[in-house]
Design an enzyme around this catalytic site. Structure first.
Site, PDB file in Angstrom:
ATOM      1  N   SER A  72      32.605 -84.960  -7.897  1.00  0.00           N
ATOM      2  CA  SER A  72      33.513 -84.892  -9.040  1.00  0.00           C
ATOM      3  C   SER A  72      33.932 -86.301  -9.414  1.00  0.00           C
ATOM      4  O   SER A  72      34.019 -87.185  -8.549  1.00  0.00           O
ATOM      5  CB  SER A  72      34.759 -84.068  -8.698  1.00  0.00           C
ATOM      6  N   TYR A 108      42.546 -83.081  -3.895  1.00  0.00           N
ATOM      7  CA  TYR A 108      41.190 -82.875  -4.407  1.00  0.00           C
ATOM      8  C   TYR A 108      40.465 -84.204  -4.593  1.00  0.00           C
ATOM      9  O   TYR A 108      39.279 -84.329  -4.258  1.00  0.00           O
ATOM     10  CB  TYR A 108      41.246 -82.101  -5.722  1.00  0.00           C
TER      11      TYR A 108
END
Length: 245
Positions: A131, A144
């Site tokens: 990501s 995250y």
């Protein structure tokens, strides 16, 4: 000819499911791995693949996945993972953080470890779904962002450590992707909060866009290594700078 084997973790939804379909369209026999047996069984039947129930945080499940895959694996898409919550670091839910690390980092690494001999045998490719959160941090993303940064570092180390082996080590880092479950899971099932993530963005990426990138990397010549592929929608100049109409 022996069928080319692709293993996709987290194949029950989102990027994983789209990648399984796309690789099947490219002629791979796809092993669809995820916790939700009913979903991957349906997917495997649809694409002519195989379903293997697998929680990547379970050593026994990962070992069973490697056994089911056999001694030759052409493609591993280490996709299982996800985000939980948007709390600031000062008040973060540490149980959520542990779950994210166990799935995104330890689970991905365990899967790669288990399948690496078969990937080397087949001169295959490892593709992790990272990501842009792992490249630049943002408020509410400490957990995250941290796990995806760890995956990025793990892949860099792995590439250096096995540089003399016939296996490609590739990473895809998507930006804003409107998949069927990512934001909904992150927001604890709050559909309204999940929809706000994409509010006003005319064309966020879709899971099929990322699946196209997976298939493109998987079908390159074995000497072509795509170290890192960052993909964003045009509207997202950076994680913190998004054009909303």
């Amino acid at each position: 000819m022996t069928a080319r084997i692709a293993v996709v973790t987290g194949a029950s939804s989102g990027i994983g499911r789209a990648s399984a379909r796309r690789l099947a369209a490219e002629g791979f026999e796809v092993i669809c791995a995820a916790r939700r047996t009913d979903r991957i069984a349906e997917l495997a039947e649809e694409i002519g693949g195989r379903a293997v129930t697998c929680d990547v945080t379970s050593a026994a499940d990962v070992a069973a996945l490697a056994e089911a895959a056999g001694d030759r694996v052409d493609v591993l898409v280490a996709n299982a993972g996800g985000a939980l919550g948007t709390d600031p670091v000062a008040t973060a839910n540490l149980d959520d953080w542990r779950r994210m690390y166990d799935t995104n980092v330890i689970g991905a690494t365990a899967t790669i470890q288990a399948l690496l001999p078969a990937l080397i045998n087949a001169h295959g490719v490892v593709i992790t779904i990272g990501s842009t959160a792992g490249l630049v941090a943002y408020e509410g993303g400490g957990g995250y962002c941290g796990v995806k940064a760890a995956v990025h570092s793990m892949m860099q180390s792995l590439r250096l450590e096995i540089f003399d082996q016939p296996v490609r080590i590739c990473e895809i880092d998507p930006g804003m992707v409107k998949s069927d479950e990512f934001a909904l899971v992150r927001m604890g099932g709050d559909a309204a909060a999940a929809e706000k993530v994409y509010a006003g963005v005319a064309n966020p990426l879709t899971q099929d866009d990322i699946a196209d990138a997976v298939a493109w990397i998987a079908t390159r010549a074995e000497y072509v290594n795509v170290d890192q592929l960052v993909i964003r929608p045009r509207a997202q100049a950076a994680n913190h700078k998004v054009f909303r109409q």
